[in-house]
Design a protein around this motif. Structure first.
Motif, PDB file in Angstrom:
ATOM      1  N   ASP A 120       0.836  -1.192   0.000  1.00 31.08           N
ATOM      2  CA  ASP A 120       0.000   0.000   0.000  1.00 31.08           C
ATOM      3  C   ASP A 120       0.878   1.252   0.000  1.00 31.08           C
ATOM      4  O   ASP A 120       1.508   1.557   1.010  1.00 31.08           O
ATOM      5  CB  ASP A 120      -0.908  -0.006   1.232  1.00 31.08           C
ATOM      6  CG  ASP A 120      -1.859   1.171   1.275  1.00 31.08           C
ATOM      7  OD1 ASP A 120      -1.778   2.058   0.396  1.00 31.08           O
ATOM      8  OD2 ASP A 120      -2.691   1.219   2.188  1.00 31.08           O
ATOM      9  N   PRO A 121       0.968   1.978  -1.125  1.00 27.44           N
ATOM     10  CA  PRO A 121       1.856   3.139  -1.181  1.00 27.44           C
ATOM     11  C   PRO A 121       1.415   4.291  -0.282  1.00 27.44           C
ATOM     12  O   PRO A 121       2.206   5.173   0.023  1.00 27.44           O
ATOM     13  CB  PRO A 121       1.816   3.558  -2.654  1.00 27.44           C
ATOM     14  CG  PRO A 121       0.520   3.028  -3.164  1.00 27.44           C
ATOM     15  CD  PRO A 121       0.237   1.776  -2.380  1.00 27.44           C
ATOM     16  N   GLY A 134      10.640   1.174  -7.075  1.00 31.55           N
ATOM     17  CA  GLY A 134       9.746   1.069  -5.928  1.00 31.55           C
ATOM     18  C   GLY A 134      10.428   0.722  -4.619  1.00 31.55           C
ATOM     19  O   GLY A 134       9.778   0.711  -3.573  1.00 31.55           O
ATOM     20  N   THR A 135      11.726   0.445  -4.650  1.00 32.84           N
ATOM     21  CA  THR A 135      12.434   0.143  -3.407  1.00 32.84           C
ATOM     22  C   THR A 135      12.749   1.434  -2.661  1.00 32.84           C
ATOM     23  O   THR A 135      12.922   2.492  -3.267  1.00 32.84           O
ATOM     24  CB  THR A 135      13.739  -0.636  -3.669  1.00 32.84           C
ATOM     25  OG1 THR A 135      14.580   0.159  -4.522  1.00 32.84           O
ATOM     26  CG2 THR A 135      13.453  -1.976  -4.323  1.00 32.84           C
ATOM     27  N   ILE A 149      10.940   7.783  16.263  1.00 29.77           N
ATOM     28  CA  ILE A 149       9.849   7.520  15.332  1.00 29.77           C
ATOM     29  C   ILE A 149       9.543   8.862  14.675  1.00 29.77           C
ATOM     30  O   ILE A 149       9.147   9.807  15.355  1.00 29.77           O
ATOM     31  CB  ILE A 149       8.593   6.973  16.047  1.00 29.77           C
ATOM     32  CG1 ILE A 149       8.923   5.684  16.790  1.00 29.77           C
ATOM     33  CG2 ILE A 149       7.466   6.761  15.045  1.00 29.77           C
ATOM     34  CD1 ILE A 149       7.805   5.187  17.692  1.00 29.77           C
ATOM     35  N   LEU A 150       9.777   8.940  13.370  1.00 35.45           N
ATOM     36  CA  LEU A 150       9.607  10.208  12.664  1.00 35.45           C
ATOM     37  C   LEU A 150       8.488  10.102  11.635  1.00 35.45           C
ATOM     38  O   LEU A 150       8.567   9.278  10.717  1.00 35.45           O
ATOM     39  CB  LEU A 150      10.911  10.602  11.961  1.00 35.45           C
ATOM     40  CG  LEU A 150      12.136  10.798  12.859  1.00 35.45           C
ATOM     41  CD1 LEU A 150      13.364  11.106  12.009  1.00 35.45           C
ATOM     42  CD2 LEU A 150      11.891  11.899  13.872  1.00 35.45           C
ATOM     43  N   PRO A 151       7.451  10.921  11.798  1.00 32.62           N
ATOM     44  CA  PRO A 151       6.397  10.934  10.783  1.00 32.62           C
ATOM     45  C   PRO A 151       6.877  11.663   9.534  1.00 32.62           C
ATOM     46  O   PRO A 151       7.605  12.646   9.621  1.00 32.62           O
ATOM     47  CB  PRO A 151       5.260  11.693  11.457  1.00 32.62           C
ATOM     48  CG  PRO A 151       5.909  12.533  12.498  1.00 32.62           C
ATOM     49  CD  PRO A 151       7.179  11.824  12.900  1.00 32.62           C
ATOM     50  N   VAL A 152       6.501  11.144   8.379  1.00 34.65           N
ATOM     51  CA  VAL A 152       6.865  11.754   7.108  1.00 34.65           C
ATOM     52  C   VAL A 152       5.649  11.754   6.199  1.00 34.65           C
ATOM     53  O   VAL A 152       4.733  10.950   6.367  1.00 34.65           O
ATOM     54  CB  VAL A 152       8.029  10.992   6.420  1.00 34.65           C
ATOM     55  CG1 VAL A 152       9.314  11.136   7.213  1.00 34.65           C
ATOM     56  CG2 VAL A 152       7.700   9.532   6.219  1.00 34.65           C
ATOM     57  N   LYS A 153       5.626  12.683   5.246  1.00 37.27           N
ATOM     58  CA  LYS A 153       4.525  12.711   4.269  1.00 37.27           C
ATOM     59  C   LYS A 153       4.644  11.554   3.296  1.00 37.27           C
ATOM     60  O   LYS A 153       3.655  10.993   2.859  1.00 37.27           O
ATOM     61  CB  LYS A 153       4.518  14.040   3.521  1.00 37.27           C
ATOM     62  CG  LYS A 153       4.125  15.208   4.389  1.00 37.27           C
ATOM     63  CD  LYS A 153       4.110  16.502   3.602  1.00 37.27           C
ATOM     64  CE  LYS A 153       3.799  17.649   4.544  1.00 37.27           C
ATOM     65  NZ  LYS A 153       3.913  18.926   3.896  1.00 37.27           N
ATOM     66  N   SER A 154       5.887  11.230   2.940  1.00 29.43           N
ATOM     67  CA  SER A 154       6.135  10.099   2.053  1.00 29.43           C
ATOM     68  C   SER A 154       7.547   9.598   2.301  1.00 29.43           C
ATOM     69  O   SER A 154       8.389  10.319   2.828  1.00 29.43           O
ATOM     70  CB  SER A 154       5.960  10.495   0.587  1.00 29.43           C
ATOM     71  OG  SER A 154       6.937  11.449   0.225  1.00 29.43           O
ATOM     72  N   ILE A 155       7.774   8.372   1.921  1.00 29.01           N
ATOM     73  CA  ILE A 155       9.093   7.777   2.058  1.00 29.01           C
ATOM     74  C   ILE A 155       9.707   7.705   0.664  1.00 29.01           C
ATOM     75  O   ILE A 155       9.080   7.172  -0.258  1.00 29.01           O
ATOM     76  CB  ILE A 155       8.993   6.394   2.719  1.00 29.01           C
ATOM     77  CG1 ILE A 155       8.513   6.581   4.167  1.00 29.01           C
ATOM     78  CG2 ILE A 155      10.335   5.671   2.672  1.00 29.01           C
ATOM     79  CD1 ILE A 155       8.277   5.330   4.936  1.00 29.01           C
ATOM     80  N   PRO A 156      10.898   8.277   0.487  1.00 31.79           N
ATOM     81  CA  PRO A 156      11.521   8.301  -0.842  1.00 31.79           C
ATOM     82  C   PRO A 156      11.781   6.889  -1.377  1.00 31.79           C
ATOM     83  O   PRO A 156      12.249   6.019  -0.644  1.00 31.79           O
ATOM     84  CB  PRO A 156      12.840   9.032  -0.617  1.00 31.79           C
ATOM     85  CG  PRO A 156      12.797   9.604   0.745  1.00 31.79           C
ATOM     86  CD  PRO A 156      11.737   8.898   1.503  1.00 31.79           C
ATOM     87  N   VAL A 157      11.440   6.704  -2.636  1.00 24.53           N
ATOM     88  CA  VAL A 157      11.670   5.407  -3.278  1.00 24.53           C
ATOM     89  C   VAL A 157      12.379   5.621  -4.617  1.00 24.53           C
ATOM     90  O   VAL A 157      12.296   6.687  -5.212  1.00 24.53           O
ATOM     91  CB  VAL A 157      10.353   4.626  -3.500  1.00 24.53           C
ATOM     92  CG1 VAL A 157       9.719   4.243  -2.174  1.00 24.53           C
ATOM     93  CG2 VAL A 157       9.377   5.410  -4.344  1.00 24.53           C
ATOM     94  N   HIS A 158      13.071   4.573  -5.058  1.00 21.87           N
ATOM     95  CA  HIS A 158      13.699   4.571  -6.376  1.00 21.87           C
ATOM     96  C   HIS A 158      12.639   4.261  -7.430  1.00 21.87           C
ATOM     97  O   HIS A 158      11.498   3.903  -7.100  1.00 21.87           O
ATOM     98  CB  HIS A 158      14.807   3.512  -6.444  1.00 21.87           C
ATOM     99  CG  HIS A 158      15.939   3.781  -5.508  1.00 21.87           C
ATOM    100  ND1 HIS A 158      16.807   4.832  -5.662  1.00 21.87           N
ATOM    101  CD2 HIS A 158      16.343   3.126  -4.396  1.00 21.87           C
ATOM    102  CE1 HIS A 158      17.700   4.815  -4.700  1.00 21.87           C
ATOM    103  NE2 HIS A 158      17.439   3.788  -3.909  1.00 21.87           N
ATOM    104  N   GLN A 159      13.002   4.364  -8.695  1.00 21.06           N
ATOM    105  CA  GLN A 159      12.054   4.088  -9.776  1.00 21.06           C
ATOM    106  C   GLN A 159      11.502   2.670  -9.720  1.00 21.06           C
ATOM    107  O   GLN A 159      10.375   2.432 -10.135  1.00 21.06           O
ATOM    108  CB  GLN A 159      12.694   4.333 -11.138  1.00 21.06           C
ATOM    109  CG  GLN A 159      12.897   5.804 -11.423  1.00 21.06           C
ATOM    110  CD  GLN A 159      13.483   6.049 -12.798  1.00 21.06           C
ATOM    111  OE1 GLN A 159      14.118   5.179 -13.384  1.00 21.06           O
ATOM    112  NE2 GLN A 159      13.270   7.243 -13.319  1.00 21.06           N
TER     113      GLN A 159
END
Length: 135
Positions: free
Chosen positions: A49-50, A117-118, A105-115
């Motif tokens: 689930d992205p 999806g990792t 524990i750090l809340p983030v808007k999104s987690i960076p991913v490579h092209q």
């Protein structure tokens, strides 16, 4: 970085994964993948689930015997010290191995991913260090 492995009883080499997915915490080797699976289950996060992702990142921390763990998550909008204490209590009740406990524990808007999806762990690690030095 490299790969981590061990000799199986049969004398064969068993590959366990990439070194950047393991951390030495308080003298114990922690598999990030195994710990992340625990956290996904604990936080009711579907791995595919992205919209609800998490990543466990090891950063250098000499006081923790090498590294400490930081949990990045899009599940929480904010994490107060009380929230962290509540999560830690719940984790202890689930008998989480102490070395799997995140220091932050750090809340983030999104987690960076490579092209592909990792998770972009190097980007996450730099961001974490930047955030923690601001505190």
């Amino acid at each position: 970085l490299g790969y981590f492995g061990r000799m199986a009883e049969a004398g064969t080499l068993q590959a366990l994964g990439s070194l950047d997915r393991f951390s030495m915490v308080n003298g114990f080797i922690v598999s990030h993948d195994e710990a992340e699976a625990f956290y996904r289950n604990f936080m009711h996060v579907n791995a595919d689930d992205p919209e609800r992702r998490l990543a466990l990142i090891g950063i250098e921390d000499p006081s923790a015997g090498g590294h400490c763990l930081v949990l990045l998550t899009t599940v929480y909008k904010t994490v107060t010290e009380r929230d962290r204490s509540d999560v830690m209590r719940d984790l202890r009740n689930k008998q989480l191995p102490l070395q799997w406990t995140p220091r932050h524990i750090l809340p983030v808007k999104s987690i960076p991913v490579h092209q592909d999806g990792t998770v972009a762990y190097d980007v996450c690690r730099r961001w974490i260090i930047e955030q923690l030095t601001k505190r």
